[in-house]
Each structure stands twice: as structure tokens, then as C-alpha cells.
Write an enzyme that holds these catalytic residues in place. Structure first.
Site, PDB file in Angstrom:
ATOM      1  N   GLY A  22       0.774  -1.233   0.000  1.00 17.49           N
ATOM      2  CA  GLY A  22       0.000   0.000   0.000  1.00 17.49           C
ATOM      3  C   GLY A  22       0.805   1.282   0.000  1.00 17.49           C
ATOM      4  N   GLY A  23       2.118   1.205  -0.139  1.00 17.13           N
ATOM      5  CA  GLY A  23       2.930   2.412  -0.115  1.00 17.13           C
ATOM      6  C   GLY A  23       2.817   3.233  -1.382  1.00 17.13           C
ATOM      7  CG  HIS A  46       8.082  -3.920   3.007  1.00 20.71           C
ATOM      8  ND1 HIS A  46       7.464  -4.254   4.194  1.00 20.71           N
ATOM      9  CD2 HIS A  46       7.073  -3.605   2.140  1.00 20.71           C
ATOM     10  CE1 HIS A  46       6.153  -4.149   4.054  1.00 20.71           C
ATOM     11  NE2 HIS A  46       5.889  -3.759   2.814  1.00 20.71           N
TER      12      HIS A  46
END
Length: 275
Positions: free
Chosen positions: A38-39, A255
């Protein structure tokens, strides 16, 4: 190394529930629907392209942009429906449209909840589920990474992009100028930053209790130096998901483990989905 599949040749567009979705498709075999995180600047192609060749050897791979991201429709309202439910419905609608029966799912970070929700709500349609950097009960506070995301969303400059990507990808060798430029372009796509506020991790349901009914097998993946979502959450995921295993990469991994360890990630996911 770039994928042998070009983005342009694999681009697809479809309308599901009145929402225009973009996805890329490659390969044959059991269907594997992949989404992104969602970044700012997140999209399914960039999230998964490094493992597309290997996955497409065994699966019909669909890299799907959720509303507000990539080339899917902007300014989509959830009408107060929790994001995991809203996006799971879209994925089921896509599967129905394409005539897919059972599908495997890969969800990253904020959209991992939608993959788990699909398994809860549509148990007859799900094979196995892979999630990345997500635990249902984990609500990370203002981690350095999430602070950097907020700073970029408020002021989308190259400097703030670089600071954000340092948290996503702690290994400097992987933060190439090309990778930073691509993410910056994606993050500044018209209307994206405004649209992603409707699709944020905080709008997911609390899945902890409902997960008791999940029968699908789940693989959790993580990097040991994830600056966005602390890797300690993997222990919560192992407690909360009924049939689960986990793989954590060390060595300053961040990530985006599918990007940082593409060959290992593809082998791990392929073995998990096919066994």
C-alpha cells in the site's frame, strides 16, 4: 535481470463491479493472483516482475493493481466497506470473469489481509495463500518506515522518496537509481497519492477471530530488517493463522523479499503451492 515478458505484451484491462482494473498476465497452469502493498508508488508489476519468469513456468500468473494503484481506476470509494472485504470481492469478480475456479493468492503487506479474507469468505475458490510482511493483530506504530511513507505522501520529492526506499530496502546495492526513479514515477502518477488514502492498511478488518475458520494453507514471508513492518510480527502470524508456515530472510533483507531474493522466493512459493 528483466523478465522475458514485457509489461506491454502482458497488459490487460477489465471492468469488475464497475471498476476498471489493470493486470498483467503470463504463463499457464493453476491461477495465481498477485497483488502489491500500500505504499506510494506500489503496483503489482514492479512488486512481482522479478519472479514472473519463474512463477509463469508453473502458473497462470495475474499481477493485479488494486483500485488507486498502478493503472487501475483512481478515486474509487469503498463505501465504508472494509478494504479486505472490498478487494477480496474484486478478486473473486476477476476470477469469475476469467472463468477461473480455484485460485492461489499472493498478497503483500497492506493487501495481505484481502488474500486472507478471500480464503475466509470463499473457501471453495481458494487453493493456497502467500502473504508478505503482515500479521493480523500487528498494528505497528510510527515505525521509521511508516513515518517516511507519510513524509513522502505529504511532500512527494526525490529526497523523500530516497528516505522512504531506505526503509523499504535497507541494502544500498538494491536501491539503484533506476529503481528509485521507477518508484518515484509510479508514486507521482496523476491522482494516485490522493486515491491511495481510500485504500490504506488501517481500513482492513480485524481478522484475528475470523481466521479460525480459514482452512487454506498459508505461507508468511518477511525480511529481518524490514523498516516498514517489524519482522517480530511473524510470530503473531504463526499464532493467529491456523495452518501456517513462515520463511524469514536475514542478511539485511527488507520489505520486498520477492525483489531482494527472487530466485529463492520463486522456488519457495512454487514448492509451497504445488506440494
Amino acid at each position: 535481470m528483466e523478465s522475458k515478458y514485457s509489461k506491454e505484451e502482458t497488459d490487460r484491462f477489465v471492468e469488475i463491479d464497475g471498476i476498471r482494473l489493470h493486470y498483467n498476465e503470463a504463463g499457464d497452469g493453476p491461477a495465481l493472483i498477485c497483488t502489491h502493498g500500500g505504499g506510494p508508488g506500489a503496483n503489482a508489476w514492479d512488486n512481482t516482475k522479478w519472479v514472473l519468469d519463474a512463477l509463469a513456468e508453473n502458473f497462470r500468473v495475474l499481477l493485479v493493481d488494486m483500485p488507486g494503484f498502478g493503472e487501475s481506476q483512481m478515486h474509487v470509494s469503498r463505501q465504508d466497506v472494509p478494504m479486505d472485504i472490498f478487494c477480496a470481492r474484486l478478486k473473486k469478480g476477476l476470477a469469475d470473469h476469467l472463468g477461473l475456479g480455484t485460485v492461489h493468492l499472493y498478497g503483500s503487506s497492506a493487501f495481505s489481509a484481502a488474500a486472507l479474507r478471500f480464503g475466509i469468505d470463499y473457501p471453495g475458490r481458494v487453493g493456497r495463500i502467500v502473504i508478505q510482511a503482515y500479521a493480523p493483530s500487528q498494528h505497528p506504530g510510527p515505525t521509521p518506515g511508516l513515518k517516511a511513507v507519510g513524509a513522502f505522501a505529504k511532500e512527494p520529492t526525490p529526497a523523500n522518496m530516497e528516505a522512504m526506499m531506505e526503509q523499504f530496502t535497507p541494502n544500498p546495492d538494491l536501491r539503484t537509481p533506476e529503481a528509485l526513479a521507477a518508484r518515484f514515477r509510479a508514486a507521482n502518477r496523476p491522482d494516485h497519492l490522493a486515491s491511495r488514502t481510500e485504500m490504506n492498511a488501517g481500513s482492513n478488518s480485524d481478522l484475528v477471530e475470523e481466521l479460525r475458520s480459514l482452512t487454506a494453507k498459508v505461507l508468511v514471508t518477511w525480511g529481518n530488517h524490514d523498516g516498514m513492518i517489524p519482522v517480530a510480527g511473524v510470530l503473531a502470524a504463526l499464532e493467529e493463522i491456523p495452518d501456517v508456515q513462515a520463511h524469514v530472510w536475514g542478511g539485511n533483507s527488507g520489505h520486498f523479499v520477492a525483489t531482494e531474493h527472487p530466485a529463492e522466493f520463486a522456488r519457495l512459493v512454487t514448492d509451497f503451492l504445488l506440494k
